[in-house]
Design an enzyme around this catalytic site. Structure first.
Site, PDB file in Angstrom:
ATOM      1  N   HIS A 110      30.545  70.947  54.768  1.00 36.77           N
ATOM      2  CA  HIS A 110      31.652  70.021  54.484  1.00 36.77           C
ATOM      3  C   HIS A 110      31.777  68.887  55.508  1.00 36.77           C
ATOM      4  O   HIS A 110      32.697  68.069  55.422  1.00 36.77           O
ATOM      5  CB  HIS A 110      32.991  70.767  54.390  1.00 36.77           C
ATOM      6  CG  HIS A 110      33.501  71.268  55.710  1.00 36.77           C
ATOM      7  ND1 HIS A 110      33.060  72.431  56.275  1.00 36.77           N
ATOM      8  CD2 HIS A 110      34.404  70.748  56.582  1.00 36.77           C
ATOM      9  CE1 HIS A 110      33.673  72.626  57.428  1.00 36.77           C
ATOM     10  NE2 HIS A 110      34.489  71.612  57.652  1.00 36.77           N
TER      11      HIS A 110
HETATM   12  C1  UD1 Z   1      39.319  68.971  57.295  1.00 31.86           C
HETATM   13  C2  UD1 Z   1      39.197  68.626  58.779  1.00 31.86           C
HETATM   14  C3  UD1 Z   1      37.950  69.280  59.340  1.00 31.86           C
HETATM   15  C4  UD1 Z   1      37.920  70.762  59.052  1.00 31.86           C
HETATM   16  C5  UD1 Z   1      38.111  71.014  57.561  1.00 31.86           C
HETATM   17  C6  UD1 Z   1      38.220  72.478  57.294  1.00 31.86           C
HETATM   18  C7  UD1 Z   1      40.005  66.406  59.464  1.00 31.86           C
HETATM   19  C8  UD1 Z   1      39.616  65.030  59.804  1.00 31.86           C
HETATM   20  N1  UD1 Z   1      39.033  67.181  58.950  1.00 31.86           N
HETATM   21  O1  UD1 Z   1      38.210  68.401  56.627  1.00 31.86           O
HETATM   22  O2  UD1 Z   1      37.933  69.103  60.746  1.00 31.86           O
HETATM   23  O3  UD1 Z   1      36.677  71.271  59.453  1.00 31.86           O
HETATM   24  O4  UD1 Z   1      39.328  70.378  57.128  1.00 31.86           O
HETATM   25  O5  UD1 Z   1      37.968  72.785  55.969  1.00 31.86           O
HETATM   26  O6  UD1 Z   1      41.138  66.777  59.637  1.00 31.86           O
HETATM   27  N2  UD1 Z   1      40.569  67.970  49.159  1.00 31.86           N
HETATM   28  C9  UD1 Z   1      40.915  68.628  48.007  1.00 31.86           C
HETATM   29  N3  UD1 Z   1      41.834  69.633  48.103  1.00 31.86           N
HETATM   30  C10 UD1 Z   1      42.421  70.005  49.265  1.00 31.86           C
HETATM   31  C11 UD1 Z   1      42.057  69.313  50.433  1.00 31.86           C
HETATM   32  C12 UD1 Z   1      41.126  68.298  50.360  1.00 31.86           C
HETATM   33  O7  UD1 Z   1      40.424  68.335  46.928  1.00 31.86           O
HETATM   34  O8  UD1 Z   1      43.245  70.942  49.277  1.00 31.86           O
HETATM   35  C13 UD1 Z   1      39.555  66.892  49.070  1.00 31.86           C
HETATM   36  C14 UD1 Z   1      40.180  65.512  48.935  1.00 31.86           C
HETATM   37  O9  UD1 Z   1      39.358  64.763  48.101  1.00 31.86           O
HETATM   38  C15 UD1 Z   1      40.116  64.989  50.344  1.00 31.86           C
HETATM   39  C16 UD1 Z   1      38.824  65.620  50.874  1.00 31.86           C
HETATM   40  O10 UD1 Z   1      38.781  66.890  50.259  1.00 31.86           O
HETATM   41  O11 UD1 Z   1      40.068  63.593  50.405  1.00 31.86           O
HETATM   42  C17 UD1 Z   1      38.804  65.769  52.386  1.00 31.86           C
HETATM   43  O12 UD1 Z   1      39.956  66.497  52.834  1.00 31.86           O
HETATM   44  P1  UD1 Z   1      40.481  66.322  54.345  1.00 31.86           P
HETATM   45  O13 UD1 Z   1      41.611  67.262  54.565  1.00 31.86           O
HETATM   46  O14 UD1 Z   1      40.684  64.905  54.648  1.00 31.86           O
HETATM   47  O15 UD1 Z   1      39.240  66.745  55.196  1.00 31.86           O
HETATM   48  P2  UD1 Z   1      38.304  68.029  55.103  1.00 31.86           P
HETATM   49  O16 UD1 Z   1      36.946  67.583  54.712  1.00 31.86           O
HETATM   50  O17 UD1 Z   1      38.971  69.094  54.313  1.00 31.86           O
HETATM   51  N1  UDP Z   2      36.281  80.283  54.850  1.00 35.91           N
HETATM   52  C1  UDP Z   2      36.893  80.878  53.758  1.00 35.91           C
HETATM   53  N2  UDP Z   2      36.383  80.634  52.500  1.00 35.91           N
HETATM   54  C2  UDP Z   2      35.296  79.833  52.303  1.00 35.91           C
HETATM   55  C3  UDP Z   2      34.685  79.218  53.426  1.00 35.91           C
HETATM   56  C4  UDP Z   2      35.206  79.454  54.692  1.00 35.91           C
HETATM   57  O1  UDP Z   2      37.877  81.620  53.910  1.00 35.91           O
HETATM   58  O2  UDP Z   2      34.885  79.662  51.144  1.00 35.91           O
HETATM   59  C5  UDP Z   2      36.838  80.534  56.209  1.00 35.91           C
HETATM   60  C6  UDP Z   2      35.834  81.092  57.196  1.00 35.91           C
HETATM   61  O3  UDP Z   2      35.849  82.509  57.182  1.00 35.91           O
HETATM   62  C7  UDP Z   2      36.305  80.538  58.536  1.00 35.91           C
HETATM   63  C8  UDP Z   2      37.013  79.243  58.154  1.00 35.91           C
HETATM   64  O4  UDP Z   2      37.193  79.278  56.746  1.00 35.91           O
HETATM   65  O5  UDP Z   2      37.261  81.409  59.128  1.00 35.91           O
HETATM   66  C9  UDP Z   2      36.196  78.049  58.549  1.00 35.91           C
HETATM   67  O6  UDP Z   2      36.822  76.912  58.072  1.00 35.91           O
HETATM   68  P1  UDP Z   2      36.051  75.598  57.629  1.00 35.91           P
HETATM   69  O7  UDP Z   2      34.615  75.868  57.495  1.00 35.91           O
HETATM   70  O8  UDP Z   2      36.783  75.053  56.459  1.00 35.91           O
HETATM   71  O9  UDP Z   2      36.366  74.596  58.838  1.00 35.91           O
HETATM   72  P2  UDP Z   2      35.857  74.435  60.329  1.00 35.91           P
HETATM   73  O10 UDP Z   2      35.838  75.761  60.979  1.00 35.91           O
HETATM   74  O11 UDP Z   2      34.508  73.764  60.288  1.00 35.91           O
HETATM   75  O12 UDP Z   2      36.850  73.511  60.930  1.00 35.91           O
END
Ligand code: UD1
Ligand code: UDP
Length: 350
Positions: A203
């Site tokens: 992601h």
């Molecule tokens: C965010 C964090 C990242 C973290 C990740 C964990 C920032 C900058 N990034 O990334 O550090 O590793 O969460 O998973 O804060 N979206 C949905 N549904 C949701 C949420 C998001 O569809 O519930 C989609 C939207 O199109 C959105 C995109 O995902 O624009 C990105 O979501 P965003 O929360 O900005 O960043 P993540 O990639 O989730």
């Molecule tokens: N995780 C989850 N379901 C998934 C993928 C990840 O519950 O389908 C959990 C995973 O066990 C870990 C956390 O999400 O504890 C990691 O989060 P993510 O990869 O979204 O973000 P990051 O750690 O890179 O910020």
């Protein structure tokens, strides 16, 4: 003490759960959910899987550009902080919710605990790197998950605010793995306990936001000719939809609940990821991990030989994956009973 914990994204709920349980003994804690993650699979499902109580405030901010999202969060966070007037704010990790919490609380002169302080990738193309630097430098109490993180904080002149606590995700996985092994379902109908497979998550912005880069990584992985279970983050799914990508070996699923996900980690042969939390869980579960990034914040896992960094633009990803063998032993780099240590430190502020 009155404490406000600010979370908003999946990994933050997972980090908060064990600490919140401990804080409830001696403190009045309010949980604020910014609404950064709002899909049931990334938010509500994770809360119920790990037994985290519902947030006291749900700000419902949702998605948006960085400045828009952070700014909207700050405006509402400021109102909540003023109305509740906490003695302490706790922020977690490095998301935009972390940054908004850090800025809103520090401008009100409320002391901040930053959980997972001192991580650096030294890659400012990651929005998280900017969030971490700001969060660390405006926080009063820095809870470092590893000795490397504590050393980095010292190097930035923040040593006197640093507490080497260990990594709180250890507590969440330690508590929940036995439950997961008993209760997990069959993702995509697969009998994971009796199947040889890899687990994949992706992601990071630089791996998924360009559909050509994303599909080139996935096409290479398809060429591994092994089953790969791939729970797809919504950010990644948005890019895949309409890309026409088809594969033989990748089993795409919705993001999994925490219990199902850690069960899939546990039974996997190896883990391929660009996630921070998943790299740590791979290490804790003693799974070989291939990280599709050129650098990591979790350098100990690489140094010890459990984690291999592979440049996502490399054309020989599969060869590198196949030839990677992890060692037999490991140091305990993330510690144990971390939430107890953290709660003890917080108790001492009262
Ligand atoms: C965010 C964090 C990242 C973290 C990740 C964990 C920032 C900058 N990034 O990334 O550090 O590793 O969460 O998973 O804060 N979206 C949905 N549904 C949701 C949420 C998001 O569809 O519930 C989609 C939207 O199109 C959105 C995109 O995902 O624009 C990105 O979501 P965003 O929360 O900005 O960043 P993540 O990639 O989730
Ligand atoms: N995780 C989850 N379901 C998934 C993928 C990840 O519950 O389908 C959990 C995973 O066990 C870990 C956390 O999400 O504890 C990691 O989060 P993510 O990869 O979204 O973000 P990051 O750690 O890179 O910020």
């Amino acid at each position: 003490m009155r404490i406000i914990s600010i979370v908003g994204a999946r990994p933050q709920f997972i980090k908060l759960a064990p600490l919140s349980e401990k804080l409830s003994v001696n403190h009045e804690e309010f949980i604020v959910h910014t609404g950064q993650h709002y899909d049931y699979s990334l938010s509500g499902r994770i809360f119920s899987d790990i037994g985290l109580r519902n947030p006291d405030f749900h700000l419902g901010i949702g998605s948006g550009s960085h400045a828009f999202q952070t700014g909207e969060m700050m405006k509402v966070l400021e109102e909540v902080l003023i109305s509740k007037n906490p003695r302490l704010v706790i922020i977690f990790g490095d998301t935009n919710s972390t940054l908004a919490g850090a800025l809103a609380a520090s401008k009100l002169n409320i002391p901040i605990v930053h959980v997972e302080a001192g991580l650096r990738s030294y890659n400012k193309a990651m929005p998280e790197e900017i969030n971490r630097i700001v969060a660390d430098h405006v926080s009063e109490y820095l809870f470092a998950p590893t000795h490397t993180a504590a050393d980095i904080l010292k190097g930035e002149g923040l040593g006197d605010r640093t507490y080497m606590t260990g990594d709180i995700m250890v507590d969440t996985i330690t508590k929940n793995l036995p439950i997961a092994l008993e209760k997990h379902s069959a993702p995509a109908g697969l009998d994971i306990a009796n199947l040889e497979y890899n687990l994949l998550t992706l992601h990071r912005n630089y791996n998924v936001d360009n559909p050509n880069i994303l599909t080139s990584i996935l096409s290479q992985l398809d060429g591994l000719d092994e089953v790969i279970i791939f729970p797809v983050h919504p950010r990644t799914m948005k890019m895949l939809e309409g890309s026409g990508f088809r594969s033989k070996n990748l089993v795409l699923t919705e993001p999994l609940g925490y219990l199902d996900f850690i069960a899939v980690e546990h039974f996997s042969k190896r883990i391929i990821t660009d996630s921070g939390g998943v790299q740590k869980e791979a290490y804790i579960l003693k799974k070989p991990c291939i990280t599709l990034r050129t650098e990591t914040e979790w350098t100990e896992t690489v140094r010890e030989g459990w984690n291999l960094l592979v440049d996502p633009s490399d054309v020989s990803i599969c060869e590198k994956i196949k030839s990677f063998v992890s060692p037999e032993t490991q140091e305990n780099v993330f510690g144990e009973n971390v939430s107890e240590t953290m709660a003890g430190i917080i108790d001492s502020f009262a």
